[in-house]
Design an enzyme around this catalytic site. Structure first.
Site, PDB file in Angstrom:
ATOM      1  N   CYS A  91       0.865  -1.180   0.000  1.00 36.15           N
ATOM      2  CA  CYS A  91       0.000   0.000   0.000  1.00 36.15           C
ATOM      3  C   CYS A  91       0.899   1.226   0.000  1.00 36.15           C
ATOM      4  O   CYS A  91       1.447   1.607   1.037  1.00 36.15           O
ATOM      5  CB  CYS A  91      -0.920  -0.004   1.220  1.00 36.15           C
ATOM      6  SG  CYS A  91      -1.917   1.486   1.354  1.00 36.15           S
ATOM      7  N   GLY A  92       1.059   1.834  -1.169  1.00 33.09           N
ATOM      8  CA  GLY A  92       1.948   2.980  -1.283  1.00 33.09           C
ATOM      9  C   GLY A  92       1.468   4.178  -0.498  1.00 33.09           C
ATOM     10  O   GLY A  92       2.273   4.872   0.147  1.00 33.09           O
ATOM     11  N   HIS A  93       0.159   4.439  -0.532  1.00 28.12           N
ATOM     12  CA  HIS A  93      -0.325   5.581   0.252  1.00 28.12           C
ATOM     13  C   HIS A  93      -0.151   5.297   1.740  1.00 28.12           C
ATOM     14  O   HIS A  93       0.077   6.210   2.537  1.00 28.12           O
ATOM     15  CB  HIS A  93      -1.780   5.916  -0.110  1.00 28.12           C
ATOM     16  CG  HIS A  93      -2.828   5.307   0.756  1.00 28.12           C
ATOM     17  ND1 HIS A  93      -3.390   4.068   0.493  1.00 28.12           N
ATOM     18  CD2 HIS A  93      -3.447   5.758   1.878  1.00 28.12           C
ATOM     19  CE1 HIS A  93      -4.301   3.789   1.409  1.00 28.12           C
ATOM     20  NE2 HIS A  93      -4.352   4.795   2.260  1.00 28.12           N
ATOM     21  N   HIS A 222      -3.108 -12.873  -6.961  1.00 31.90           N
ATOM     22  CA  HIS A 222      -4.398 -12.426  -7.485  1.00 31.90           C
ATOM     23  C   HIS A 222      -4.265 -10.991  -7.981  1.00 31.90           C
ATOM     24  O   HIS A 222      -3.318 -10.282  -7.624  1.00 31.90           O
ATOM     25  CB  HIS A 222      -5.488 -12.500  -6.410  1.00 31.90           C
ATOM     26  CG  HIS A 222      -5.295 -11.507  -5.299  1.00 31.90           C
ATOM     27  ND1 HIS A 222      -4.315 -11.638  -4.348  1.00 31.90           N
ATOM     28  CD2 HIS A 222      -5.954 -10.351  -5.003  1.00 31.90           C
ATOM     29  CE1 HIS A 222      -4.381 -10.614  -3.507  1.00 31.90           C
ATOM     30  NE2 HIS A 222      -5.355  -9.819  -3.891  1.00 31.90           N
ATOM     31  N   GLY A 256      -0.263   4.396  -4.562  1.00 36.71           N
ATOM     32  CA  GLY A 256       1.192   4.306  -4.572  1.00 36.71           C
ATOM     33  C   GLY A 256       1.723   3.095  -5.301  1.00 36.71           C
ATOM     34  O   GLY A 256       2.575   3.210  -6.193  1.00 36.71           O
ATOM     35  N   SER A 257       1.224   1.899  -4.947  1.00 40.10           N
ATOM     36  CA  SER A 257       1.680   0.693  -5.653  1.00 40.10           C
ATOM     37  C   SER A 257       1.242   0.731  -7.107  1.00 40.10           C
ATOM     38  O   SER A 257       1.961   0.264  -7.999  1.00 40.10           O
ATOM     39  CB  SER A 257       1.150  -0.562  -4.962  1.00 40.10           C
ATOM     40  OG  SER A 257      -0.268  -0.557  -4.898  1.00 40.10           O
TER      41      SER A 257
END
EC number: 4.2.1.77
Length: 335
Positions: A91-93, A222, A256-257
């Site tokens: 989770c980039g954020h 997935h 982000g990702s």
């Protein structure tokens, strides 16, 4: 009142996307890796996720992370990401939110003009750098995991939109990347219901058609969401995108990702040169920046190491209780 559990959180948003950091109240998490600890939580304590992500404490688009002890020597702490459907690999954020909180609240040794934060996540070790002037945290840049195109120009059939063609790429999670213009899908708040329906149908069809598996992390197996791109609202942005992920959840940030995966996709298609910056705009107009740091490989896939940059802000602190007499104590979702 009989309190069976008390949980403390720091409330943060990154580009408009909520991130609830659980700092205390979790059970001891067994396991030598973050993935093992996550598996234990899924099996033995998933009610904590439901209590904090679902209504009345959360909502259908809530996101968060559980702080845990690090598992690698260069990390300051570990994190387990949670949302309305379950648990995510990256989770980039969330990385931006965690890094901002770590510096603002003194969880790490702070240095001017930039402070390093090391985070162990399910997808691996992530290193972030937070601008710090001695009083306030500024923008955060993080070195993303190796990112790559898994399949190009693949098609899925959807009930409402017919055949949809795009790329499946990885930037910490697998996403189906698609151009929204042919489907009249502007990346704006006014189109959110149509974006949700489109994204959910594409994700379901893609998971049914393409059994993705990360070549080095088989637990990542997935397609996490659909990322829909279209024209931005700001002149300085490269594009706007909307990520529909988990159970029809809509990211308010540019993801982000997903930005990391987009950098890999554009670079490997010859649409983003080394040294160029992708200015990626969200559905609410907030911005992340992405660029290629270097090339690498993941298994047999050519890949890149992207850098992603964005900003987060602390907006509150909370203490939550679980009262077993409350029939809704572990939450519910209307949508």
């Amino acid at each position: 009142m009989k309190i069976s559990r008390s949980l403390s959180t720091v409330e943060v948003h990154t580009g408009g996307e909520a991130f609830r950091i659980v700092t205390s109240g979790l059970p001891r998490l067994p396991g030598d890796t973050i993935v093992q600890r996550r598996a234990w939580l899924k099996a033995h304590a998933d009610e904590i996720r439901r209590a904090l992500m679902f209504e009345p404490r959360g909502h259908a688009d809530m996101y968060g992370g559980y702080l845990t002890e690090p598992v690698s020597p260069n990390a300051d702490f570990g994190v387990i990401f949670v949302h309305n459907e379950g648990y995510s690999d990256h989770c980039g954020h969330g990385v931006i939110a965690l890094s901002t909180a770590a510096v603002e609240l003194g969880w790490v040794q702070r240095t001017v003009p930039e402070t390093r934060v090391g985070i162990d996540a399910p997808c691996g070790f992530i290193e972030a750098f937070v601008q710090w002037d001695g009083e306030h945290a500024g923008p955060v840049r993080f070195v993303n995991v190796p990112s790559f195109i898994w399949r190009r120009d693949v098609s899925v059939d959807t009930p409402s939109f017919g055949t949809v063609t795009g790329d499946i790429a990885y930037g910490g999670a697998f996403y189906f990347y698609v151009d929204g213009a042919p489907f009249d899908l502007p990346v704006r708040e006014s189109a959110v219901e149509k974006l949700i329906r489109f994204g959910a149908e594409v994700k379901a069809a893609a998971n049914a058609t393409y059994p993705v598996v990360h070549p080095e992390i088989p637990e990542i197996n997935h397609i996490y969401g659909t990322i829909i791109a279209n024209a931005p609202r700001h002149a300085g942005s490269t594009q706007a995108n909307c990520c529909v992920f988990a159970d029809r959840e809509v990211d308010r940030s540019p993801t982000g990702s997903g930005t990391g995966g987009r950098v890999a996709q554009l670079y490997q298609r010859g649409l983003l040169a080394a040294g160029d910056t992708l200015v990626n705009e969200s559905i609410v107009g907030t911005v992340f920046k992405g660029r290629v740091l270097r090339e690498t490989t993941v298994g047999d896939f050519p890949a890149v190491i992207p850098e992603v940059e964005g900003s987060a802000h602390i907006c509150g602190f909370a203490n939550w209780i679980v009262d077993e007499r409350d029939p809704l104590t572990y939450g519910f979702l209307v949508r």
